[in-house]
Design an enzyme around this catalytic site. Structure first.
Site, PDB file in Angstrom:
ATOM      1  N   GLN C 223      31.568  47.100  45.304  1.00  0.00           N
ATOM      2  CA  GLN C 223      31.128  48.252  46.080  1.00  0.00           C
ATOM      3  C   GLN C 223      32.112  49.418  45.942  1.00  0.00           C
ATOM      4  O   GLN C 223      31.837  50.507  46.463  1.00  0.00           O
ATOM      5  CB  GLN C 223      30.993  47.859  47.565  1.00  0.00           C
ATOM      6  CG  GLN C 223      29.961  46.773  47.791  1.00  0.00           C
ATOM      7  CD  GLN C 223      29.935  46.237  49.220  1.00  0.00           C
ATOM      8  OE1 GLN C 223      29.978  45.039  49.451  1.00  0.00           O
ATOM      9  NE2 GLN C 223      29.851  47.112  50.195  1.00  0.00           N
ATOM     10  N   ARG C 373      28.535  43.918  57.113  1.00  0.00           N
ATOM     11  CA  ARG C 373      27.882  45.083  57.713  1.00  0.00           C
ATOM     12  C   ARG C 373      28.416  45.377  59.120  1.00  0.00           C
ATOM     13  O   ARG C 373      27.643  45.529  60.068  1.00  0.00           O
ATOM     14  CB  ARG C 373      26.374  44.783  57.770  1.00  0.00           C
ATOM     15  CG  ARG C 373      25.487  46.015  57.736  1.00  0.00           C
ATOM     16  CD  ARG C 373      24.068  45.645  57.336  1.00  0.00           C
ATOM     17  NE  ARG C 373      23.181  46.787  57.420  1.00  0.00           N
ATOM     18  CZ  ARG C 373      21.951  46.816  56.921  1.00  0.00           C
ATOM     19  NH1 ARG C 373      21.469  45.761  56.303  1.00  0.00           N
ATOM     20  NH2 ARG C 373      21.218  47.892  57.045  1.00  0.00           N
ATOM     21  N   CYS C 374      29.759  45.458  59.249  1.00  0.00           N
ATOM     22  CA  CYS C 374      30.348  45.485  60.580  1.00  0.00           C
ATOM     23  C   CYS C 374      31.059  46.775  60.909  1.00  0.00           C
ATOM     24  O   CYS C 374      31.586  46.897  62.008  1.00  0.00           O
ATOM     25  CB  CYS C 374      31.315  44.328  60.753  1.00  0.00           C
ATOM     26  SG  CYS C 374      32.770  44.492  59.731  1.00  0.00           S
ATOM     27  N   GLU C 743      24.903  50.534  59.420  1.00  0.00           N
ATOM     28  CA  GLU C 743      25.425  49.407  60.194  1.00  0.00           C
ATOM     29  C   GLU C 743      25.135  49.489  61.679  1.00  0.00           C
ATOM     30  O   GLU C 743      25.417  48.534  62.415  1.00  0.00           O
ATOM     31  CB  GLU C 743      26.928  49.291  59.963  1.00  0.00           C
ATOM     32  CG  GLU C 743      27.200  48.775  58.566  1.00  0.00           C
ATOM     33  CD  GLU C 743      28.608  48.994  58.118  1.00  0.00           C
ATOM     34  OE1 GLU C 743      29.146  48.098  57.441  1.00  0.00           O
ATOM     35  OE2 GLU C 743      29.174  50.049  58.436  1.00  0.00           O
TER      36      GLU C 743
END
Lengths: 163, 295, 788
Positions: C223, C373-374, C743
């Site tokens: 990413q 995804r935090c 998110e």
């Protein structure tokens, strides 16, 4: 190491190779034949990213040996587009039924078989029909809409064809 | 992810298949639906030297009624059972069972015979077949069996975890379920953590009525023992009753006592036992409703 | 929602343009890592430890090397010769690439087999013989700092315990005073268990080294390709790799969610192997490896307290957290934030004061912490505050919506400085919750619940009113391994008016090829169909920090807008030249400059582009392009209110989510269709940890949840149908007023569901339950109360 020659008809074309008996169908499709639209997402037959049609029936190609498909017909995502996109492919684009796209070929092949058996499924029936295919990106909501789009489009053309 | 090497055989007749199994002995495994075997091979939990693929035995794929029995060919796919009108109308417990096995894709290839022959107490059909007093038809070498076949009552079929009464050179070919007569209802209830999982617990209940009174009951339990469990005391407790909610709950308690659950990631022993109690009661009441013409 | 400035044909902000990336995906023509094939490519597979903590006595590779097809076996000893057996983590800790002395977690990489095909590589792995001597295992983080606990990182100089860091934020004394004088205090321990993001595509790479040119090319599921390139240059500089000769290519990625940010040992082994053997090496992990060894998320033990007055005014918040990091701190947070953005935990509420402290510890588990995804621990912070607010409401007998309304930071208080030092840019929390209540019919639901309770039926309503903090981040506060967290855009317009735009981020399904094009369309009036967007190739893309923590729109999206404005400025000069007027006489309307008062005298952006190459004004450079590196002045603060309705089966403990209403505010929206898709997906990844997902370890360090058999990723049958709506409160500092959204739903959803389930059981005396709310957990809570 046991090997043999097999021929599998993939998307209308006979594909022949000398392969190990233990070769998984998904690897025959991807590695031996360069059709990389069918994906691998797990190792316990759960995710469904590898779904193809075997003689018209949706199966997880990671859990079938290539030798089992000898002499038979396989349809992969690459075989879905004819002169035009299949309504399922169109539906996934129109309804934002994909994000990363990795589960998408498997979803489309499962949905194809679902619509073949049940041309006008309810939302519940669609969710049931794709319960063997995991998606992490979409939350399934737009995938349901994509399948409904395709169902409507196919029914429309059936009605038009009948007139 | 990658299985070990093996030699692949694809017999085209039952006799050929039996001969292969006889010659190869315990080095060989049968490949039917493959969705129990192949995942185990990919994890290298089993590494058979030979695979005998019996998918070519297409005359083992049928559902028909004959001589007072529903006869299911061993190679009948779960998806066929799930969509059969005969099953839905006369044997809905079998549809209850097949439709909760794994997921729709697995069911396109998984076979009813395989679900029994694998001998896994976590599989769903065994408990249902126990409740229905099914008979299992097995073919083997003519020299070994009279006429090359024998029939095993379901209770004698399951011996231990992943172990059945099948010899190395035998093939399960047919399942016979007595065709119900008169007022009869049966149902299968499975509690699973998500679609596609094995059961936390599952209960099959089959109830025969004589008028308003239960004359016979079959109760089988899934995944709460080394084999499917027949809850005999619970069965006996229903006979002679009108199968009220109270009777069903009482049977549930007895079934829970008969179960032998092991605590694991699906649930503790205490929880599983409690679920046997709940599901037994629910399955019995649903069976009764079906007997009375409901759903 | 405001009307779109551009037409649908141009496709600027607010249009639900169909995605430009889709045509290849729906045809199976995506180019994912396992689709990459290089001439002469060989395959790598990894031998992994069955033990959580063990000395390596010996590794015997003889049988493996004798197997046909196996070309090499790489061990820690092999890598040690090149000093490549250890590497830094993105948090400046160290971790093993391959062990020399001992292993520290079950499934740790022990050796790698390189073979001509993947089947032989798998066979080779089975044939490597490793002798282990098991060591005592530490899996309980509370016991990790006991005096007699075995030291896991005895390889680190000066490491005398399993304690990694202590971090604090807020005002300890001031907060203590509030607690000492409080009418009401509520205390609760909250545990968020370890989970794994499990993108459908696992991780992998193809590494190719040209020994003649010294060029290393690595296709990698990453990413953040530029950060990886720099890390490789720093780590392997001593073996001759240099940054101008390293090319990292992130191809199409099948889901990231943070799981494809860390540098996994598999990548480094493959790279080292390709340099040493001269062969292109492909490594693709299988699912069990992915679940058992790759970066996890959560694993936070939080001791929470709120001090309130008896009318429900929230005054003070205290949280003490024990963070289980596994055997290395590899959580990839910005370097000054070892607990990420956890101090956002005062949430949407106007607390007078607050104090948090976090202690990170080592255990014999894989490293990680934030890969799901935090938003850098905002999931943990929001779960804590939203559960605690409900507990206060429960304690004083106040409605859960009312206590929130009474404590929300009011709309006119922004920019708002929280007691933790965050400056929230904008928000309208009252508006979002009101809309959510109205849309779901909150009052009717309360009546229904009351009726059901009389009949003994269990129904719950749960609210979560979260504030997110995303867009890392301003250079004064944020860096990763010292690299500042700006992001970038390079935009070039060709003579025929078509655009190529490259960015420093990397989409893994978020739709940047479409949304970034829409930003450019908005700024310059060039149709989306005429704009190509590229990301992921470090040879061509400008330097950026990648896509995670919902940072792309806030940083790279802003960079795109700013680059467009530079282009617009130059275009104005060219337009003045073409129209023979001065710049001040021109006005801009989407896609063209015209003379003020003389609208017929105009020139389009396409004409300007052509002129930039054929008729540029003297004294001005030819061409029409700009690059912008955007250093955000602040984070952005998306927010929302979610309401979940659940029905609980009293006999089995099963929870069914009957309805889920999500009102989100991510500021100005680029593509509503894509935003909704992000919300659906994030909500599903919120339902999953709330009800199904968990990874746990026994005392020996054996994992439960290491395959899809036990790790329960929900299917379409488990995920409910979501109802969504929006409010729009633009960010005052972002060039487009946009905030980012990816998110928000994973942050907001789990506490909404947890609150709903506790609400369903609260009249039975249940005060709190930790997620996942498995049927057995819920059943026990019900029956414990029944028995009591």
């Amino acid at each position: 190491m046991a090997t043999q020659s097999i021929t599998i008809n993939i998307n209308g074309e006979g594909r022949t190779a000398e392969i190990e008996d233990r070769l998984l169908l998904v690897h025959f499709i991807r590695d031996n034949n360069g059709l990389t639209g069918t994906h691998i997402g797990c190792d316990t037959t759960h995710c469904g990213a590898c779904t193809v049609l075997l003689d018209g029936t949706a199966v997880k190609s990671c859990t079938v040996f290539a030798v089992q498909a000898n002499g038979r017909e396989v349809t992969t995502i690459e075989g879905m587009e004819g002169d035009a996109l299949h309504p399922l492919q169109e539906g996934f684009m129109e309804e934002h039924g994909l994000q990363c796209g990795f589960c998408t070929p498997g979803m489309i092949m499962s949905s194809k078989h679902l619509l073949d058996k049940n041309p006008e499924p309810t939302e519940e029936e669609i969710r049931w029909g794709i319960s063997g295919n995991l998606c992490r990106c979409t939350g399934y909501q737009n995938i349901v809409k994509a399948v409904q789009y395709a169902s409507n489009k196919l029914q429309e053309s059936t009605r038009e064809g009948g007139e | 992810m990658i299985p070990g090497s093996f030699d692949y055989h694809a017999p085209s007749s039952l006799d050929e298949a039996i001969k292969l199994l006889d010659d190869l002995g315990d080095d060989a495994k049968i490949l039917a639906g493959g969705h129990s075997l192949i995942p185990m091979m990919k994890l290298r939990l089993v590494e058979p030297v030979h695979l005998v693929d019996i998918n070519g035995l297409s005359d083992l794929n049928y559902i028909k009624e004959d001589g007072g029995f529903l006869c299911i060919g061993a190679m009948t796919r779960e998806s066929t059972l799930e969509t059969s009108e005969l099953i839905a109308s006369k044997y809905p417990i079998l549809k209850d069972t097949s439709q909760v096995i794994a997921d729709p894709l697995v069911r396109n290839l998984a076979t009813v015979g395989g679900n029994l022959a694998h001998g896994d107490p976590a599989n769903d059909h065994p408990a249902t077949m126990v409740a229905l007093d099914a008979e299992i038809v097995v073919h083997g070498p003519v020299g070994m069996l009279t006429g090359g076949k024998r029939t095993i009552f379901v209770d004698d079929f399951f011996v231990g975890p992943l172990t059945t009464a099948l010899e190395e050179n035998e093939i399960l070919t047919e399942i016979k379920v007595p065709t119900p007569e008169g007022k009869f209802g049966a149902a299968y209830q499975k509690l699973e953590r998500k679609v596609g999982d094995y059961a936390i617990a599952g209960v099959a209940a089959a109830i025969q009525f004589d008028g308003d009174t239960c004359s016979k009951a079959g109760i089988g339990l899934t995944n709460v023992g080394p084999t499917p469990v027949r809850a005999s005391e619970a069965q006996d407790a229903l006979v002679g009753t009108t199968v009220s909610q109270e009777d069903a709950d009482k049977a549930g308690e007895l079934a829970a006592a008969a179960s032998q659950p092991v605590g694991d990631h699906r649930g503790s022993e205490e929880y599983k036992r409690a679920m046997v109690r709940i599901l037994t009661s629910r399955a019995i009441m649903q069976a009764k409703e079906r007997a009375e013409g409901g759903n | 929602m405001s009307k779109c400035k551009t037409s649908a044909e141009v496709g600027g902000m607010g249009h639900s343009i169909k995605r430009k990336e889709d045509p290849r995906f729906i045809r199976g023509q995506g180019n994912y890592i396992d689709d990459v094939v290089r001439p002469g490519m060989v395959f790598m597979d990894i031998v992994r430890s069955p033990y959580a903590h063990a000395k390596i006595k010996s590794i015997n590779t003889e049988k493996a090397l004798a197997h046909p097809g196996v070309a090499a076996v790489i061990t820690g000893e092999t890598l040690k010769e090149y000093n490549l057996h250890m590497m830094p983590t993105l948090m400046s800790d160290t971790q093993m690439v391959l062990p020399v002395e001992k292993v520290c977690y079950q499934a740790q990489e022990v050796a790698a087999v390189v073979a001509t095909d993947r089947y032989s590589a798998a066979d080779g792995v089975e044939l490597v013989e490793v002798e282990y001597e098991p060591l005592p295992v530490v899996t309980d983080p509370f016991k990790a700092t006991d005096k007699d606990a075995p030291i896991i990182r005895d390889d680190k100089e000066g490491q005398e315990s399993n304690h990694i860091f202590h971090w604090e934020a807020g005002d300890k004394e001031g907060t203590e005073e509030i607690f000492n004088n409080a009418d009401v205090t509520v205390k609760q321990d909250i545990y968020l268990p370890r989970i794994h993001v499990a993108s459908i595509e696992t991780c992998g790479c193809v590494s190719e080294f040209d020994s003649v040119t010294g060029q290393l090319t690595v296709w990698m599921t990453t990413q953040a390709p530029h950060a990886i390139r720099t890390v490789l240059a720093l780590v392997a500089g001593h073996v001759g790799l240099q940054e101008d000769k390293i090319r990292v290519i992130a191809p199409d990625i099948g889901g990231g969610f943070g799981g494809k940010v860390p540098v996994y040992p598999g990548y480094v082994i493959a790279i080292a192997g390709s340099v040493v053997t001269g062969l292109p090496i492909k490594w693709i992990e299988d699912r069990r490896e992915n679940l058992q060894a790759d970066s996890f998320a959560r694993d936070y033990h939080m001791s929470c307290e709120i001090a309130a007055d008896k009318n429900g005014t929230l005054n003070g918040l205290r949280i003490k957290t024990l963070a289980d990091h596994g055997y290395a701190d590899a959580a990839a947070n910005p370097s000054k934030f070892p607990a990420g953005m956890f101090s956002i935990c005062t949430g949407s509420y106007d607390f007078k004061n607050a104090f948090v402290e976090v202690d990170g510890v080592y255990t014999n588990k894989p490293p990680g912490g934030i890969a799901y995804r935090c938003s850098f621990r905002v999931t943990e912070a929001v779960h804590a505050i939203e559960r605690m607010v409900d507990m206060v409401a429960d304690e004083i007998g106040m409605d859960a919506a009312d206590i929130r309304m009474n404590n929300f930071i009011p709309k006119d208080a922004f920019p708002y400085k929280s007691p933790m030092g965050w400056e929230y840019d904008s928000g309208d929390y009252h508006g979002a919750l009101k809309l959510a209540k109205d849309k779901i019919g909150y009052d009717e639901l309360l009546k229904e619940q009351a009726k059901k309770r009389e009949k003994g039926e269990l129904m719950g309503i749960g609210i979560s009113s979260f504030t997110e903090v995303v867009g890392a981040g301003p250079s004064k506060d944020f860096d990763i391994l010292g690299i500042k967290m700006f992001d970038s855009s390079e935009i070039r317009i060709h003579p025929t008016g078509k655009v190529i735009a490259r960015f420093g981020t990397k989409s893994q399904g978020q739709g940047h090829e479409t949304t970034y094009a829409q930003i450019i369309a908005e700024e310059l009036g060039i149709p989306v169909a005429d704009i190509s967007v590229e990301e992921g190739d470090t040879d061509t893309a400008p330097y950026g920090l990648g896509t995670y923590a919902s940072r792309s729109t806030p940083t790279a999206g802003a960079a795109g807008a700013m680059a467009c404005r530079k282009i617009k400025d130059k275009s104005q000069k060219i337009a003045a030249h073409l129209l023979e007027v001065s710049e001040e006489d021109l006005e801009w309307e989407v896609g063209k400059f015209s003379v003020k008062g003389v609208p017929d005298k105009s020139v389009t952006i396409q004409e300007i582009a052509f002129a930039a190459y054929t008729n540029h004004p003297q004294g001005l450079e030819a061409g029409l392009e700009a690059t912008h590196y955007y250093d955000p002045p602040n984070m952005t603060y998306p927010f929302g209110s979610y309401i979940a309705v659940v029905d609980v089966d009293r006999d089995t403990g099963e929870v069914k989510v009957r309805r889920f209403m999500a009102v989100d505010d991510c500021g100005n929206i680029i593509n509503p269709m894509i935003v909704d898709g992000q919300i659906h997906g994030g909500l599903a990844q919120g339902v999953a940890p709330a009800l199904y997902e968990e990874i746990s370890y026994d005392d020996e360090g054996n994992i439960t949840g290491g395959s899809f058999m036990e790790y329960l990723v929900p299917t379409a049958m488990e995920v409910p149908h979501f109802e969504t709506d929006k409010t729009v409160t633009p960010s005052p500092h972002h060039p487009l007023g946009a905030k980012g959204v990816g998110e928000s739903p994973t942050v907001g959803a789990p506490p909404a569901i947890a609150n709903a389930v506790v609400d369903a059981l609260s009249h039975l005396g249940v005060r709190h339950l930790d997620i996942p709310l498995t049927p057995e957990k819920v059943w026990r809570a019900i029956h414990k109360q029944d028995a009591a």
